[in-house]
Motif scaffolding. Structure first.
Motif, PDB file in Angstrom:
ATOM      1  N   GLN A   1       0.851  -1.191   0.000  1.00 50.24           N
ATOM      2  CA  GLN A   1       0.000   0.000   0.000  1.00 50.24           C
ATOM      3  C   GLN A   1       0.883   1.236   0.000  1.00 50.24           C
ATOM      4  OE1 GLN A   1      -2.576   0.392   3.407  1.00 50.24           O
ATOM      5  NE2 GLN A   1      -3.034   2.520   2.925  1.00 50.24           N
ATOM      6  N   THR A   2       0.657   2.114  -1.001  1.00 50.25           N
ATOM      7  CA  THR A   2       1.390   3.374  -1.076  1.00 50.25           C
ATOM      8  C   THR A   2       0.477   4.520  -0.661  1.00 50.25           C
ATOM      9  OG1 THR A   2       0.835   3.700  -3.404  1.00 50.25           O
ATOM     10  CG2 THR A   2       2.859   2.478  -2.932  1.00 50.25           C
ATOM     11  N   ASP A   3       1.029   5.727  -0.609  1.00 45.74           N
ATOM     12  CA  ASP A   3       0.246   6.873  -0.149  1.00 45.74           C
ATOM     13  C   ASP A   3      -0.513   7.603  -1.247  1.00 45.74           C
ATOM     14  OD1 ASP A   3       2.454   8.012  -1.349  1.00 45.74           O
ATOM     15  OD2 ASP A   3       2.817   9.476   0.227  1.00 45.74           O
ATOM     16  N   SER A   4      -0.341   7.192  -2.512  1.00 43.56           N
ATOM     17  CA  SER A   4      -1.047   7.869  -3.603  1.00 43.56           C
ATOM     18  C   SER A   4      -1.003   7.014  -4.868  1.00 43.56           C
ATOM     19  CB  SER A   4      -0.403   9.228  -3.895  1.00 43.56           C
ATOM     20  OG  SER A   4       0.896   9.033  -4.441  1.00 43.56           O
ATOM     21  N   PRO A   5      -1.903   7.285  -5.813  1.00 48.91           N
ATOM     22  CA  PRO A   5      -1.846   6.567  -7.094  1.00 48.91           C
ATOM     23  C   PRO A   5      -0.519   6.793  -7.824  1.00 48.91           C
ATOM     24  CG  PRO A   5      -3.998   7.576  -6.822  1.00 48.91           C
ATOM     25  CD  PRO A   5      -3.122   8.093  -5.702  1.00 48.91           C
ATOM     26  N   GLU A   6       0.078   7.976  -7.669  1.00 49.90           N
ATOM     27  CA  GLU A   6       1.370   8.246  -8.304  1.00 49.90           C
ATOM     28  C   GLU A   6       2.461   7.365  -7.703  1.00 49.90           C
ATOM     29  OE1 GLU A   6      -0.586  10.746  -6.932  1.00 49.90           O
ATOM     30  OE2 GLU A   6      -1.419  11.404  -8.858  1.00 49.90           O
ATOM     31  N   ALA A   7       2.438   7.211  -6.385  1.00 47.81           N
ATOM     32  CA  ALA A   7       3.406   6.346  -5.715  1.00 47.81           C
ATOM     33  C   ALA A   7       3.177   4.890  -6.116  1.00 47.81           C
ATOM     34  CB  ALA A   7       3.305   6.505  -4.202  1.00 47.81           C
ATOM     35  N   MET A   8       1.912   4.499  -6.319  1.00 48.98           N
ATOM     36  CA  MET A   8       1.608   3.146  -6.774  1.00 48.98           C
ATOM     37  C   MET A   8       2.217   2.907  -8.159  1.00 48.98           C
ATOM     38  SD  MET A   8      -1.624   1.257  -8.387  1.00 48.98           S
ATOM     39  CE  MET A   8      -1.445   2.491  -9.583  1.00 48.98           C
ATOM     40  N   GLU A   9       2.104   3.911  -9.019  1.00 51.30           N
ATOM     41  CA  GLU A   9       2.680   3.796 -10.361  1.00 51.30           C
ATOM     42  C   GLU A   9       4.195   3.634 -10.280  1.00 51.30           C
ATOM     43  OE1 GLU A   9       2.996   6.563 -14.314  1.00 51.30           O
ATOM     44  OE2 GLU A   9       1.128   6.650 -13.157  1.00 51.30           O
ATOM     45  N   GLU A  10       4.829   4.410  -9.396  1.00 50.14           N
ATOM     46  CA  GLU A  10       6.273   4.283  -9.221  1.00 50.14           C
ATOM     47  C   GLU A  10       6.635   2.892  -8.694  1.00 50.14           C
ATOM     48  OE1 GLU A  10      10.095   6.139  -6.778  1.00 50.14           O
ATOM     49  OE2 GLU A  10       8.110   7.015  -6.451  1.00 50.14           O
ATOM     50  N   MET A  11       5.879   2.399  -7.701  1.00 47.02           N
ATOM     51  CA  MET A  11       6.171   1.075  -7.146  1.00 47.02           C
ATOM     52  C   MET A  11       5.986  -0.006  -8.208  1.00 47.02           C
ATOM     53  SD  MET A  11       7.295  -0.900  -4.828  1.00 47.02           S
ATOM     54  CE  MET A  11       7.564   0.270  -3.536  1.00 47.02           C
ATOM     55  N   THR A  12       4.988   0.155  -9.070  1.00 46.03           N
ATOM     56  CA  THR A  12       4.771  -0.802 -10.154  1.00 46.03           C
ATOM     57  C   THR A  12       6.000  -0.844 -11.064  1.00 46.03           C
ATOM     58  OG1 THR A  12       2.393  -0.421 -10.070  1.00 46.03           O
ATOM     59  CG2 THR A  12       3.251  -1.415 -12.074  1.00 46.03           C
TER      60      THR A  12
END
Length: 149
Positions: free
Chosen positions: A79-90
């Motif tokens: 779980q990340t803190d934002s959709p942008e962080a999710m994209e980076e983690m992906t």
């Protein structure tokens, strides 16, 4: 004259007691208002489950050796803190898997036993994953499947 001094002292004492009571009442009201307003902000800032899912990344099941010559099959949701962080983690999926394999290879089956062992692993991974993030942060790491053989 002595009665006048006693009378003025009594009036002064009464005024002081009333002022102290008013100050205490105002302070109590202020504390209650502050606590209620900060509590409301915390409840409003908690993400809904839909928001959590929108900013989470699944790490597919991985199989790797442990330091104890056992092997583990494990998968995670990060779980990340934002959709942008999710994209980076992906995009950093390969780095995340590398960190996970490195940490698991240092652990034994005994290290991972019980709730405390799993919690230590997820906290360690959270810290390590945050060290590679640039545009956000990892809020939590969840183990979604787990088998040691």
């Amino acid at each position: 004259m002595e009665n006048e001094q006693k009378g003025s002292k009594n009036k002064l004492m009464t005024i002081m007691v009333v002022l102290m009571a008013v100050i205490l009442l105002a302070g109590t009201i202020a504390v209650v208002i502050i606590l209620r307003s900060s509590g409301g902000d915390e409840a409003a800032s908690e993400p809904s489950i839909d928001e959590v899912l929108e900013s989470s990344v699944d790490v597919a099941e991985m199989t790797t050796n442990l330091a104890s010559d056992d092997f583990i099959k494990i998968s995670f949701k990060i779980q990340t803190d934002s959709p942008e962080a999710m994209e980076e983690m992906t995009k950093r999926d390969f780095q995340a898997k590398n960190l996970i394999i490195q940490k698991l290879s240092e652990m034994t089956a005994e290290d991972l036993k019980g709730e405390a062992g799993k919690q230590k692993l997820t906290e360690t991974l959270k810290t390590e994953l945050n060290s590679i993030m640039q545009d956000g942060k990892v809020e939590a790491v969840y183990i979604t499947s787990y088998i040691i053989q």
